[in-house]
Scaffold this motif. Structure first.
Motif, PDB file in Angstrom:
ATOM      1  N   ASP A  57       0.816  -1.207   0.000  1.00  0.00           N
ATOM      2  CA  ASP A  57       0.000   0.000   0.000  1.00  0.00           C
ATOM      3  C   ASP A  57       0.851   1.259   0.000  1.00  0.00           C
ATOM      4  OD1 ASP A  57      -2.946   0.194  -0.060  1.00  0.00           O
ATOM      5  OD2 ASP A  57      -2.599   1.682   1.509  1.00  0.00           O
ATOM      6  N   CYS A  67      -4.558   1.663   3.556  1.00  0.00           N
ATOM      7  CA  CYS A  67      -5.133   0.434   4.103  1.00  0.00           C
ATOM      8  C   CYS A  67      -4.160  -0.713   3.849  1.00  0.00           C
ATOM      9  CB  CYS A  67      -6.475   0.127   3.445  1.00  0.00           C
ATOM     10  SG  CYS A  67      -7.185  -1.453   3.957  1.00  0.00           S
ATOM     11  N   ASP A  91      -8.076   0.680   7.881  1.00  0.00           N
ATOM     12  CA  ASP A  91      -8.028   1.872   7.041  1.00  0.00           C
ATOM     13  C   ASP A  91      -7.526   3.054   7.852  1.00  0.00           C
ATOM     14  OD1 ASP A  91      -9.181   0.272   5.187  1.00  0.00           O
ATOM     15  OD2 ASP A  91     -11.201   1.081   5.404  1.00  0.00           O
ATOM     16  N   SER A 110     -14.967  -9.627   0.056  1.00  0.00           N
ATOM     17  CA  SER A 110     -14.565  -8.269  -0.333  1.00  0.00           C
ATOM     18  C   SER A 110     -15.339  -7.795  -1.554  1.00  0.00           C
ATOM     19  CB  SER A 110     -13.059  -8.221  -0.605  1.00  0.00           C
ATOM     20  OG  SER A 110     -12.713  -9.005  -1.730  1.00  0.00           O
ATOM     21  N   LEU A 141     -18.089  -4.654  -1.363  1.00  0.00           N
ATOM     22  CA  LEU A 141     -17.372  -3.519  -1.934  1.00  0.00           C
ATOM     23  C   LEU A 141     -18.185  -2.223  -1.948  1.00  0.00           C
ATOM     24  CD1 LEU A 141     -14.820  -2.423  -3.228  1.00  0.00           C
ATOM     25  CD2 LEU A 141     -15.636  -3.261  -5.442  1.00  0.00           C
ATOM     26  N   ASP A 173     -17.868  -0.587   1.283  1.00  0.00           N
ATOM     27  CA  ASP A 173     -16.512  -0.092   1.476  1.00  0.00           C
ATOM     28  C   ASP A 173     -16.310   1.232   0.746  1.00  0.00           C
ATOM     29  OD1 ASP A 173     -13.694  -0.589   2.407  1.00  0.00           O
ATOM     30  OD2 ASP A 173     -13.331  -0.495   0.261  1.00  0.00           O
ATOM     31  N   THR A 202     -15.428   4.729   2.609  1.00  0.00           N
ATOM     32  CA  THR A 202     -14.239   5.482   2.231  1.00  0.00           C
ATOM     33  C   THR A 202     -14.595   6.900   1.811  1.00  0.00           C
ATOM     34  OG1 THR A 202     -13.131   3.456   1.507  1.00  0.00           O
ATOM     35  CG2 THR A 202     -12.255   5.534   0.675  1.00  0.00           C
ATOM     36  N   GLY A 250     -12.465   0.671  -7.476  1.00  0.00           N
ATOM     37  CA  GLY A 250     -11.359   0.096  -6.713  1.00  0.00           C
ATOM     38  C   GLY A 250     -11.480  -1.396  -6.515  1.00  0.00           C
ATOM     39  N   ARG A 307      -8.661  -3.582  -4.172  1.00  0.00           N
ATOM     40  CA  ARG A 307      -9.171  -4.143  -2.920  1.00  0.00           C
ATOM     41  C   ARG A 307      -9.022  -5.659  -2.911  1.00  0.00           C
ATOM     42  NH1 ARG A 307     -12.315  -3.725   1.599  1.00  0.00           N
ATOM     43  NH2 ARG A 307     -14.086  -5.147   1.840  1.00  0.00           N
ATOM     44  N   LYS A 318      -5.437  -6.778  -2.378  1.00  0.00           N
ATOM     45  CA  LYS A 318      -4.949  -6.508  -1.029  1.00  0.00           C
ATOM     46  C   LYS A 318      -5.625  -7.396   0.024  1.00  0.00           C
ATOM     47  CE  LYS A 318      -4.727  -2.255  -0.389  1.00  0.00           C
ATOM     48  NZ  LYS A 318      -5.235  -0.890  -0.208  1.00  0.00           N
ATOM     49  N   VAL A 319      -6.941  -7.522  -0.051  1.00  0.00           N
ATOM     50  CA  VAL A 319      -7.688  -8.210   1.001  1.00  0.00           C
ATOM     51  C   VAL A 319      -7.471  -9.723   0.963  1.00  0.00           C
ATOM     52  CG1 VAL A 319     -10.002  -8.733   1.860  1.00  0.00           C
ATOM     53  CG2 VAL A 319      -9.432  -6.399   1.179  1.00  0.00           C
TER      54      VAL A 319
END
Length: 378
Positions: free
Chosen positions: A72, A94, A99, A285, A289, A292, A296, A337, A341, A344-345
């Motif tokens: 990140d 994040c 976050d 995720s 989303l 999320d 955000t 995104g 996401r 990363k997740v």
């Protein structure tokens, strides 16, 4: 080995020796499981104390933070290169566990990234950051995660395991749905405990207050708005995190069982838990989303307003923000995104759960060996 005579003239072994042999057999079976990369049976998990579960989850949270944070940091640096952040602008950091909303001061935020460089891609950014700024720069912003996310993760995983065991005993024929309920309750509990700390961290970060000013600000808020003011913003967090947690644990337990059956494994191996964690994290995720994106957007808007000492003139409810996003960008805006996401997740979930399971195996083996030693010396 010796035998004694009972009242009927039959011989029998002393009970103590039987117990020792049982313990020895259990330890040998456990050792064989560990050597083959397998984790202990569910029944064996009862011999792990809550403190040991906390240590295992803490290890997983720290390892996840250490491995995912550089990804990140590089993403933020690449983002800053394309679109430099002006003064008062916020960006989201994040690392797969938590976050963080970062407010730029004079177009920069040294706590999270240095002046934007010139990078041709992700790998080039890694190399140049390490070469010119030192390897520590890849973990910029890690301390807040260790302070906030690690305790939250410890509470979350420990509560989940305890709740799952209790619910499976009480739900009878519906025991397969126990991960849904256990995951939801555990997430509500951990988010509720951490929410006041998150509020304090956000104020310190966005308003640059000293600890004395922060204390006076919180005391004033409690006096005028009540204790519930410390949990402001908890609702949107739960809307995203509770469905994620429920789906994640349900799919994880299902996937783990499916892979065990497919590969004829009596117990889940490290590879099985890693794959199950990654897939279940990816599914959860994707489904959550939109929530999320809304969370955000709200965090960015509120952070920028606080940085400029302005008050919001529009509603910031979840439904209102969602409607605003759809009006501006269409329904596809709710899935903005998606790929970052997912990238990363999924690994973060896989690293966290597999490390946690390995930790439980270690402590279970240690407890069995200790019990065997006590029985042998008795």
């Amino acid at each position: 080995m010796f035998f004694v005579l009972n009242g009927c003239g039959e011989t029998r072994r002393p009970k103590r020796n039987v117990r020792v042999r049982g313990k020895l057999r259990g330890c040998l079976e456990l050792s064989a499981d560990i050597m083959s990369g397998q984790s202990p049976s569910p029944a064996a998990g009862k011999h792990i104390t809550p403190v040991q579960r906390m240590v295992a989850s803490c290890s997983g949270a720290i390892l996840t933070s250490l491995l995912v944070t550089p990804l990140d940091v590089v993403k933020i640096r690449l983002q800053a290169q394309k679109n430099p952040f002006p003064k008062g602008k916020c960006f989201v950091y994040c690392n797969g566990l938590m976050d963080h909303i970062c407010v730029c001061v004079n177009g920069n935020s040294k706590a999270w990234y240095k002046a934007p460089g010139h990078f041709s891609g992700t790998l080039d950014a890694f190399v140049k950051i390490v070469r010119h700024e030192g390897i520590k720069s890849l973990w910029s912003g890690l301390p807040p995660t260790l302070v906030m996310a690690v305790p939250a993760t410890v509470i979350y995983f420990t509560c989940y395991d305890q709740l799952l065991a209790a619910l499976r005993l009480r739900m009878g024929g519906y025991a397969e749905e126990a991960p849904l309920l256990a995951g939801s309750i555990a997430r509500v509990g951990s988010a509720t405990v951490i929410s006041p700390l998150e509020l304090m961290r956000t104020k310190l970060q966005s308003e640059k207050q000293s600890y004395g000013e922060l204390t006076r600000c919180i005391r004033s808020a409690v006096e005028t708005e009540g204790w519930l003011s410390l949990w402001r913003g908890l609702g949107p967090t739960l809307l995203r995190d509770v469905p994620f947690s429920a789906m994640y644990w349900y799919n994880y337990e299902k996937g783990k069982r499916f892979l065990c059956e497919r590969y004829n494994s009596r117990e889940p191996t490290f590879t099985i838990t890693f794959i199950s964690g990654a897939v279940s994290g990816a599914i959860a995720s994707i489904v959550t989303l939109p929530f999320d994106v809304v969370k955000t957007r709200r965090q960015l808007e509120l952070g920028e307003l606080q940085a400029k000492n302005l008050s919001s003139g529009v509603s910031n409810s979840t439904f209102t923000v969602m409607s605003r996003i759809v009006a501006q960008h269409g329904f596809s805006g709710l899935f903005a995104g998606f790929l970052p996401r997912l990238i990363k997740v999924a690994p973060a979930c896989a690293i966290m759960i597999s490390t946690y399971e390995v930790g439980k195996v270690f402590f279970h083996k240690r407890n069995q060996e200790r019990t065997l030693g006590l029985q042998t010396n008795a």
